[in-house]
Design a protein around this motif. Structure first.
Motif, PDB file in Angstrom:
ATOM      1  N   LEU A 212       1.115  -0.868  -0.253  1.00  0.00           N
ATOM      2  CA  LEU A 212      -0.054   0.197  -0.287  1.00  0.00           C
ATOM      3  C   LEU A 212       0.759   1.466   0.053  1.00  0.00           C
ATOM      4  O   LEU A 212       0.819   2.468  -0.271  1.00  0.00           O
ATOM      5  N   ASP A 213       1.721   0.762   0.513  1.00  0.00           N
ATOM      6  CA  ASP A 213       3.091   2.425   0.828  1.00  0.00           C
ATOM      7  C   ASP A 213       3.313   2.437  -0.278  1.00  0.00           C
ATOM      8  O   ASP A 213       3.553   3.683  -1.326  1.00  0.00           O
ATOM      9  N   ALA A 214       3.808   1.659  -1.158  1.00  0.00           N
ATOM     10  CA  ALA A 214       4.383   1.595  -2.608  1.00  0.00           C
ATOM     11  C   ALA A 214       3.240   2.355  -3.821  1.00  0.00           C
ATOM     12  O   ALA A 214       4.029   2.819  -3.737  1.00  0.00           O
ATOM     13  N   ALA A 215       1.776   1.811  -3.674  1.00  0.00           N
ATOM     14  CA  ALA A 215       1.259   2.236  -4.446  1.00  0.00           C
ATOM     15  C   ALA A 215       1.179   3.943  -4.134  1.00  0.00           C
ATOM     16  O   ALA A 215       0.413   4.112  -5.401  1.00  0.00           O
ATOM     17  N   MET A 216       0.861   4.423  -2.982  1.00  0.00           N
ATOM     18  CA  MET A 216       0.532   5.541  -2.269  1.00  0.00           C
ATOM     19  C   MET A 216       1.924   6.266  -3.072  1.00  0.00           C
ATOM     20  O   MET A 216       1.551   7.344  -3.562  1.00  0.00           O
ATOM     21  N   ALA A 217       2.911   6.112  -3.070  1.00  0.00           N
ATOM     22  CA  ALA A 217       4.255   6.629  -3.362  1.00  0.00           C
ATOM     23  C   ALA A 217       4.363   6.864  -4.871  1.00  0.00           C
ATOM     24  O   ALA A 217       4.595   7.341  -5.187  1.00  0.00           O
ATOM     25  N   ARG A 218       3.479   5.494  -5.590  1.00  0.00           N
ATOM     26  CA  ARG A 218       3.715   5.400  -6.834  1.00  0.00           C
ATOM     27  C   ARG A 218       2.082   6.610  -6.934  1.00  0.00           C
ATOM     28  O   ARG A 218       2.606   7.735  -8.560  1.00  0.00           O
ATOM     29  N   GLY A 219       1.476   7.126  -6.856  1.00  0.00           N
ATOM     30  CA  GLY A 219       0.202   7.692  -6.446  1.00  0.00           C
ATOM     31  C   GLY A 219       0.575   9.077  -7.027  1.00  0.00           C
ATOM     32  O   GLY A 219       0.520  10.137  -7.789  1.00  0.00           O
ATOM     33  N   LEU A 220       1.485   9.153  -5.468  1.00  0.00           N
ATOM     34  CA  LEU A 220       2.274   9.995  -5.273  1.00  0.00           C
ATOM     35  C   LEU A 220       3.600  11.385  -6.367  1.00  0.00           C
ATOM     36  O   LEU A 220       2.993  12.358  -7.537  1.00  0.00           O
ATOM     37  N   SER A 221       4.063  10.128  -7.083  1.00  0.00           N
ATOM     38  CA  SER A 221       4.950  10.587  -7.502  1.00  0.00           C
ATOM     39  C   SER A 221       4.509  10.843  -8.966  1.00  0.00           C
ATOM     40  O   SER A 221       5.086  11.366  -9.582  1.00  0.00           O
TER      41      SER A 221
END
Length: 226
Positions: A212-221
């Protein structure tokens, strides 16, 4: 006396070459729009097709003309999915079929998703396509409501919003686990039922905290910067 222009043997290879180039341009654009969306430039299309950008402009006046050539057929596919959904004997099965197969198209073709959910490219064309799709989808929705399977307060305008939600899930989680949007689709469809029944098995496990952290980071980037 009217003169008739004949096609010489020398002309035919030139015309065949022109048609081959046109098809190479269409194939390249289809691949790039599916991969990267409608932001793709004609320079990029020319490079993928292996032709000069001048050749692209000789075949298509601008990017809108190229989009027109490609996406009319894809819009036809969405309408055809809705028509098959309406033809299902079971109204609820029709709802499931439409969401499942329409989302498959959006997942496979980023350009189609952007075209349907935006008015930035070809407003009249997109509006016309939506007007073709909406009556059939409305019948799918109303039939399922009349059968008592779909909740009575569900509206046709909920359909594109829910599809947009699922495409956002796909954008965020595709690299982490490409099945997550399907999990969300099952949860969503179960929530749309008029009466709770046996829960549909989920196609994959939920994301871990790390995923989930990786997915959220991808979305923010990938979010546009102001």
């Amino acid at each position: 006396m009217t003169s008739v222009t004949s096609i010489t043997p020398e002309d035919r290879p030139l015309r065949r070459d022109a048609e081959r180039n046109r098809q190479r341009i269409l194939d390249a654009a289809r691949e790039l729009f599916a991969e990267e969306g409608l932001r793709v430039t004609l320079d990029a299309v020319a490079a993928r097709a292996g032709v000069g950008v001048g050749t692209v402009y000789r075949r298509f006046a601008d990017k809108e003309a190229l989009i027109d050539a490609l996406f009319e057929a894809r819009m036809d596919e969405v309408v055809e999915i809705a028509q098959r959904a309406l033809a299902c004997d079971d109204p609820w099965a029709g709802v499931v079929l439409f969401f499942d197969e329409a989302m498959e198209l959006h997942v496979a073709d980023r350009g189609l998703k952007e075209l349907i959910f935006s008015t930035a490219h070809g407003r009249e064309r997109v509006a016309g396509a939506r007007e073709r799709i909406k009556p059939v989808v409305t019948q799918v929705v109303e039939r399922a409501k009349a059968s008592g399977q779909l909740r009575a307060d569900f509206q046709t305008t909920d359909v594109p919003i829910l599809q947009l939600m699922l495409t956002a899930v796909m954008e965020y989680t595709g690299d982490t686990d490409p099945r997550v949007w399907r999990r969300c689709l099952v949860l969503m469809l179960d929530g749309m039922r008029a009466e709770p029944g046996a829960r549909t098995p989920l196609p994959c496990t939920a994301l871990s905290d790390g995923q989930l952290d990786a997915a959220m980071a991808r979305g923010l980037s990938s979010a546009p910067r102001r």
